[in-house]
Each structure stands twice: as structure tokens, then as C-alpha cells.
Design an enzyme around this catalytic site. Sequence first.
Site, PDB file in Angstrom:
ATOM      1  N   THR A   1       0.838  -1.178   0.000  1.00 18.75           N
ATOM      2  CA  THR A   1       0.000   0.000   0.000  1.00 18.75           C
ATOM      3  C   THR A   1       0.882   1.241   0.000  1.00 18.75           C
ATOM      4  OG1 THR A   1      -1.563  -1.247   1.356  1.00 18.75           O
ATOM      5  CG2 THR A   1      -1.837   1.125   1.359  1.00 18.75           C
TER       6      THR A   1
ATOM      7  N   GLY B   1       1.560  -1.211   5.008  1.00 21.67           N
ATOM      8  CA  GLY B   1       2.112  -2.281   5.813  1.00 21.67           C
ATOM      9  C   GLY B   1       1.148  -3.293   6.391  1.00 21.67           C
ATOM     10  N   GLY B   2      -0.025  -3.514   5.757  1.00 24.05           N
ATOM     11  CA  GLY B   2      -0.889  -4.614   6.153  1.00 24.05           C
ATOM     12  C   GLY B   2      -1.222  -4.623   7.631  1.00 24.05           C
TER      13      GLY B   2
END
Length: 528
Positions: free
Chosen positions: A341, A423-424
Site C-alpha cells: 500500500t 504495511g498490512g
Amino acid sequence: MRETLRSRRGMVVAPHHLAAQAGRDVLREGGNAIEAMIASAAAIAVVYPHMNSIGGDGFWLISRPGEAPRAIDACGPAVAQADSAFYAGHDTIPSRGPLAALTVAGTVGGWTRAQAISQEWGGRLPLSRLLADAAEHARHGIAVTRSQAALGAAKHDELVGVPGFAEHLFIDGRPPDVGTVLKQSRLADTLDQLARAGLDDFYRGALADAMAADLEAAGSPLRRRDLADFAAREVAPLAVALHDADVYNLPPPTQGLASLMILGLFDRLGVAEGEGFAHLHGLIEATKQAFLVRDREVTDPAWMTRDPSTWLTDTHLDTLAAQIDPAQALPWPQPDAPGDTVWLGCIDGDGCAVSFIQSIYWEFGSGVVSPSTGVLWQNRGISFSLDAKGRQALAPGRRPFHTLNPALARFADGRTMVYGTMGGEGQPQTQAAVFTRYARFGEPIQQAISAPRWLLGRTWGENSTTLKLESRFSADLVEQLRAAGHDTEILADAFSDTMGHAGAVIHRPDGWFEGGADPRSDGIAAGA
């Protein structure tokens, strides 16, 4: 060590310097924060192709002084043909290739809705200007970054055979090296077409015709009608009241609820000093409580039975905070998910603020590139389950769970702060680290971003669910965490990409702007 940057006329932060500069230049030409963000968003989709594309999704959090913040959900749903019958013979949805390209790309629709709000606010810069830098970079080439080169090499074997990928994002069939010039001429033509025909062309015009035909020919379930039926939605943001600030984030299907819960829980722990055991342990344990709720509750709102705002009431936060042991770690892990992202932020000279995030889910998304348009398509739909009884069960029209969640804070003293990260699983955790360091413990914003970080769970394809720590943490603190029951893992890098790429912009009541960009990224805070 980087220092906090300051300016008087506005500021843009992005994880690549050319994207930040594209937005800053729009501010200098009289554009507002939304117009600057569209320019930055278009540019980042070109200069950071391993992280982003106009074939992904996006979320906006927008505010201006004296008005309630507004949010845009530009998340594309599963397409009409994406059902269990289409995936017959598969236990899971393939992570790469045409079968991974099963959701509509929503980000350009988000730009459309944001531009409409900009025009309500008096924005008048033409779309051709907002997309000009992105088209220029695509046509004349970008210098490949370290992270793009590394990820291209690491993912070569799983991407080289995906339709369209090697022709558009490799050179002579190989991942480009650092500094190599990569041109994306088809994508430049697409950006020029959007500038001429308007953003709606992506869904209901010539571009839609071309992309749908390309994806169908490759084997994707996406069809022209799926694009035509899509429009981004304006939604009510979630909010949590802290003792000196109101913090806003996106509602489901994002994990914005978890980000707000972490701050609300930590606010109740009474931690008096930053960077020590109480600070890290408190945030890690607050993260666990928030993730337990997230994993049990958050999905497409149409499939939820409970209003997510109920988890942000004083009653619920007090109850969960009481379950946090100040000395002992709750046993872990729980299920987790990866993601790739970009977060970008901007505040203009009038105090209009944007916290924005755009994603293709995994690095390089599905890998499928439409040959006639150069658009790389996301693989966000692989977060669906083929188990009909699963929490995230695949169904046509259903929106996938998103790790994306841009944040915005309004302080009682008049400050406004936009902040976020990629970063999920790490997004809520990094947001909490940056916010508490700055807002609770008085660290300058750049220091709050640069300081060593941690991550519970995985991101960027990491399979372990340990508590990962950058190597700059003291041995004494690491030992305290281990003694409390945290399963720690020390990363080799002092500034690790695993921790994501964070950024923030603050508008102070005295008129000054402050900003910071992550040294783990290729970005800057660009002041106007």
C-alpha cells in the site's frame, strides 16, 4: 537523522519524492489539498509500481476547518462472475494471475468523488494539470528504486509468466536494476486519455472497453458491466474521543476500527513515559484486543450485524482495557493478512486536510497488466474465502476486507494532524506508535516516525506471527518484553521495510505546518 520539516503555505508527504513534489507544485499553483492529493496519487501510481497502481483501491479522509470530516470508500467489489462456480476445483483463490484479478479497481472512482468535493470547495485546476506529472513520468521514465528492484527480483518467478507483467514492468524479461530507467508508455497514454475524456472513462468509456476486453482475454472474471456499475461512496468516518483529541478513521470494510480502538485502549492505561516497557507493552496488548474484535467483526458492512461504532464507546473500551495485564502478554497469534500500500497526506494553506491511502494489496498486485492500457490490476479479492461459511466468504458484489485505513486527528488546542502508513497488519500498530510518540510523549513528528518500530504479526508476505522488533531497541527493553511473555524476533535491519512507510503532516494553530516522512521509504515531506 532527519529533522521535522516546517513550512507556511501547506505540505505534502508521500513515500516517493516525485509524488510529494507533484502535490506540492499543485499547492504552489493555487490548488487545494484534494487537488494536490490527486496529483500525488497519480504520480505515486507511476513512480512506485511495486506498491501501487490505478488498478487498485483507495480511501480518503478529508476535512476543513469548522466542518465534520468526510470519508470516501473507493473499494471495488467482487465482480458478478466471481463465485464458487467460477473457482470450482480451487481450495483458495490463486494469489497471482487472472484468477486473482476478481474485484473492480476503485481508486479512480475515489479520485472522481474527491474532485467533486474539491469543486464544492472552490477547486478549479483542470484534470489535465493534476495528471500531468504522472503522465510525464510514465512516458519519459522513472529511475527504479531499491525497493522496486528488490521486490521485482524476489517475485520474478511468480510474476514473469503473468499476462502483461514482463512486457510492462520488466526489461528484456528481467527485473530492472536500481537506477534503471523504466518507461510505461501505455500507462502514459491512459493517463492522457483520462485527462482528455475525464475520470469516468475508466468505468464507462473507451478505457473501460479496453481494460475489460484485456482482462477477459487473460482469464479474469471481470467484465465491462462490472466497471460500469461501480461508483465510489461517501461514508461517515468512525471516531474515537481521547482525552485531548478526536481521532478519525475509515469504517469497515477497512481495519480503521482497530486503529481507533488501539488508541482508545491505550489512552486508558495511564502510561506516563514513552519508549519504555509500559509504552510498547501497552500498545502491543491494546493491538491484540483490537485485532480480536477486528477478526471477529469486520467485513463488508452489508454482512455485519453490529454497528462498528459501538466498539468505540466508553463502556466497551473500558471493559477491554480492564482485560489488559500491565505486566504479562496475552498469548498470541491470531489470524493475520499481508498487504502492500501507499499512504499520502496533505494540508493546504486554508487548513483543508487529506489523509489518503491507495493499494494493490500484495506487491505488484495480481501481476496482470492490461496490454492496451498499461494498468496493473490489484489482487485484493484473494482475501475472500471459498468456504461459503467463512467470515469473508466470496460473493458477487461483496467488498473485500481492507487493511487500508488513513487517519486524521483534531486536537483540543487547534492542531490538525493527518497520518498513516502502508504495511498490512502493521498499519494500526505504526499509526499508534507515531501518534502516541508525538501526541502523548511530545516527540517531534519526524523523530516519532524515525524511531525504532515493532510489528505483531506479518506484513509484506512475512509468514511468522512473532513480535518483530527493529535492531535499534535496547537489549534491556527486549529482555523485559521477553520476560513478559512476548515471542520476540529481532530484525537485522535498523530501518526495516517490514515496518512500513509512515508519514504525517500537522497544521498548527499559529499557521505553521510540520511534517515527516519515513527514512524506510523513498519519500519526503514537501513544503509549499
